[in-house]
Design a protein around this motif. Structure first.
Motif, PDB file in Angstrom:
ATOM      1  N   VAL A 294       0.966  -1.117  -0.048  1.00 20.96           N
ATOM      2  CA  VAL A 294      -0.060   0.114  -0.010  1.00 20.96           C
ATOM      3  C   VAL A 294       1.135   1.215   0.063  1.00 20.96           C
ATOM      4  N   ARG A 295       0.843   2.144  -1.087  1.00 25.42           N
ATOM      5  CA  ARG A 295       1.629   3.305  -1.313  1.00 25.42           C
ATOM      6  C   ARG A 295       0.583   4.701  -0.862  1.00 25.42           C
ATOM      7  N   PRO A 296       1.336   5.479  -0.420  1.00 27.53           N
ATOM      8  CA  PRO A 296       0.402   6.894  -0.315  1.00 27.53           C
ATOM      9  C   PRO A 296      -0.112   7.162  -1.619  1.00 27.53           C
ATOM     10  N   LEU A 297      -1.321   7.782  -1.758  1.00 27.85           N
ATOM     11  CA  LEU A 297      -1.756   8.443  -3.072  1.00 27.85           C
ATOM     12  C   LEU A 297      -1.897   9.809  -2.652  1.00 27.85           C
ATOM     13  N   THR A 298      -1.560  10.600  -3.876  1.00 30.62           N
ATOM     14  CA  THR A 298      -2.044  12.034  -3.793  1.00 30.62           C
ATOM     15  C   THR A 298      -3.239  12.413  -4.264  1.00 30.62           C
ATOM     16  N   ALA A 299      -3.465  13.685  -3.893  1.00 31.29           N
ATOM     17  CA  ALA A 299      -4.943  14.263  -4.281  1.00 31.29           C
ATOM     18  C   ALA A 299      -5.274  13.976  -5.596  1.00 31.29           C
ATOM     19  N   LYS A 300      -4.442  14.351  -6.362  1.00 36.17           N
ATOM     20  CA  LYS A 300      -4.752  14.373  -7.982  1.00 36.17           C
ATOM     21  C   LYS A 300      -5.040  12.701  -8.148  1.00 36.17           C
ATOM     22  N   GLN A 301      -4.293  11.754  -7.642  1.00 34.00           N
ATOM     23  CA  GLN A 301      -4.412  10.301  -7.954  1.00 34.00           C
ATOM     24  C   GLN A 301      -5.815   9.885  -7.525  1.00 34.00           C
ATOM     25  N   ILE A 302      -6.149  10.558  -6.263  1.00 35.45           N
ATOM     26  CA  ILE A 302      -7.630   9.948  -5.672  1.00 35.45           C
ATOM     27  C   ILE A 302      -8.572  10.438  -6.304  1.00 35.45           C
TER      28      ILE A 302
ATOM     29  N   SER B  72     -19.349   9.955  -7.562  1.00 38.55           N
ATOM     30  CA  SER B  72     -19.453  11.028  -6.886  1.00 38.55           C
ATOM     31  C   SER B  72     -18.618  10.908  -5.717  1.00 38.55           C
ATOM     32  N   GLN B  73     -18.216  12.091  -5.086  1.00 41.36           N
ATOM     33  CA  GLN B  73     -17.700  11.930  -3.757  1.00 41.36           C
ATOM     34  C   GLN B  73     -18.309  10.984  -2.811  1.00 41.36           C
ATOM     35  N   ALA B  74     -19.393  11.438  -2.959  1.00 42.64           N
ATOM     36  CA  ALA B  74     -20.272  10.742  -1.484  1.00 42.64           C
ATOM     37  C   ALA B  74     -20.490   9.153  -1.918  1.00 42.64           C
ATOM     38  N   VAL B  75     -20.715   8.678  -3.300  1.00 47.56           N
ATOM     39  CA  VAL B  75     -20.744   7.304  -3.695  1.00 47.56           C
ATOM     40  C   VAL B  75     -19.652   6.557  -3.093  1.00 47.56           C
ATOM     41  N   LEU B  76     -18.263   7.246  -3.608  1.00 51.69           N
ATOM     42  CA  LEU B  76     -17.030   6.728  -3.031  1.00 51.69           C
ATOM     43  C   LEU B  76     -16.832   6.690  -1.511  1.00 51.69           C
ATOM     44  N   ALA B  77     -17.178   7.723  -1.144  1.00 52.15           N
ATOM     45  CA  ALA B  77     -17.123   7.648   0.393  1.00 52.15           C
ATOM     46  C   ALA B  77     -17.901   6.562   0.946  1.00 52.15           C
ATOM     47  N   ASN B  78     -19.115   6.344   0.275  1.00 54.86           N
ATOM     48  CA  ASN B  78     -20.154   5.118   0.813  1.00 54.86           C
ATOM     49  C   ASN B  78     -19.278   3.952   0.775  1.00 54.86           C
ATOM     50  N   TYR B  79     -18.616   3.678  -0.360  1.00 52.30           N
ATOM     51  CA  TYR B  79     -17.853   2.347  -0.560  1.00 52.30           C
ATOM     52  C   TYR B  79     -16.628   2.077   0.403  1.00 52.30           C
ATOM     53  N   LEU B  80     -16.060   3.282   0.827  1.00 56.91           N
ATOM     54  CA  LEU B  80     -14.851   3.417   1.780  1.00 56.91           C
ATOM     55  C   LEU B  80     -15.329   3.483   3.166  1.00 56.91           C
ATOM     56  N   ASN B  81     -16.620   3.539   3.417  1.00 55.19           N
ATOM     57  CA  ASN B  81     -16.937   3.617   4.754  1.00 55.19           C
ATOM     58  C   ASN B  81     -16.451   5.049   5.496  1.00 55.19           C
ATOM     59  N   VAL B  82     -16.414   6.014   4.911  1.00 55.91           N
ATOM     60  CA  VAL B  82     -15.785   7.362   5.332  1.00 55.91           C
ATOM     61  C   VAL B  82     -17.034   8.465   4.810  1.00 55.91           C
ATOM     62  N   THR B  83     -16.724   9.554   5.273  1.00 55.72           N
ATOM     63  CA  THR B  83     -17.839  10.760   4.884  1.00 55.72           C
ATOM     64  C   THR B  83     -17.313  11.260   3.610  1.00 55.72           C
TER      65      THR B  83
ATOM     66  N   PRO C  43      -5.382   9.837   2.954  1.00 52.51           N
ATOM     67  CA  PRO C  43      -5.986   8.680   3.655  1.00 52.51           C
ATOM     68  C   PRO C  43      -4.999   7.809   4.077  1.00 52.51           C
ATOM     69  N   SER C  44      -5.280   6.990   5.270  1.00 46.75           N
ATOM     70  CA  SER C  44      -4.320   6.115   5.765  1.00 46.75           C
ATOM     71  C   SER C  44      -5.189   4.880   6.358  1.00 46.75           C
ATOM     72  N   GLY C  45      -4.639   3.883   6.754  1.00 48.99           N
ATOM     73  CA  GLY C  45      -5.164   2.389   7.176  1.00 48.99           C
ATOM     74  C   GLY C  45      -6.266   1.919   6.393  1.00 48.99           C
ATOM     75  N   PRO C  46      -6.925   1.186   6.549  1.00 46.51           N
ATOM     76  CA  PRO C  46      -8.117   0.834   5.923  1.00 46.51           C
ATOM     77  C   PRO C  46      -8.277   1.327   4.806  1.00 46.51           C
ATOM     78  N   ALA C  47      -8.694   2.780   4.696  1.00 48.83           N
ATOM     79  CA  ALA C  47      -9.261   3.588   3.831  1.00 48.83           C
ATOM     80  C   ALA C  47      -8.299   3.702   2.370  1.00 48.83           C
ATOM     81  N   LEU C  48      -6.831   3.783   3.014  1.00 47.66           N
ATOM     82  CA  LEU C  48      -5.963   3.642   1.720  1.00 47.66           C
ATOM     83  C   LEU C  48      -5.787   2.333   1.288  1.00 47.66           C
TER      84      LEU C  48
END
Length: 109
Positions: free
Chosen positions: A46-54, A64-75, A89-94
């Motif tokens: 698992v490597r860090p991701l930049t804002a542009k990559q995300i 959308s951001q809301a749909v991606l957030a739902n898949y990742l269990n974040v807001t 992002p870090s841990g499970p979300a990353l």
């Protein structure tokens, strides 16, 4: 072949090697330090991701951001902050984002 604990391997060959080494470790044929080396070599990094990559991952998946957030269990606000570079992002979300990057949104659906 059964993959335990939903580990993600670099390849099927690496999965077979890792599972063999895990069995040898379980019976005491290899030590903990050697097993750690096999973990590093065989498991998907698992490597860090930049804002542009995300943002690019989300755009490629057409969500959308809301749909991606739902898949990742974040807001959705957190996804927005990642995309603006305010947070990382870090841990499970990353790990989940890395899986989406590599295998598509279906990997975490």
């Amino acid at each position: 072949m059964t993959k335990t604990k939903a580990k993600k391997y670099k390849s099927d060959a690496m999965a077979a090697i890792h599972e063999t080494m895990a069995a040898l470790h379980k019976v005491g044929a290899i030590d903990k330090q050697t097993m750690r080396h096999f973990d590093e070599a065989c498991l998907t990094p698992v490597r860090p991701l930049t804002a542009k990559q995300i943002k690019a991952i989300r755009a490629r998946e057409h969500v959308s951001q809301a749909v991606l957030a739902n898949y990742l269990n974040v807001t959705p606000g957190l996804v927005s902050k990642w995309e603006r570079g305010e947070k990382r992002p870090s841990g499970p979300a990353l790990k989940l984002l890395s899986l989406v990057e590599k295998r598509g949104i279906e990997a975490v659906a």
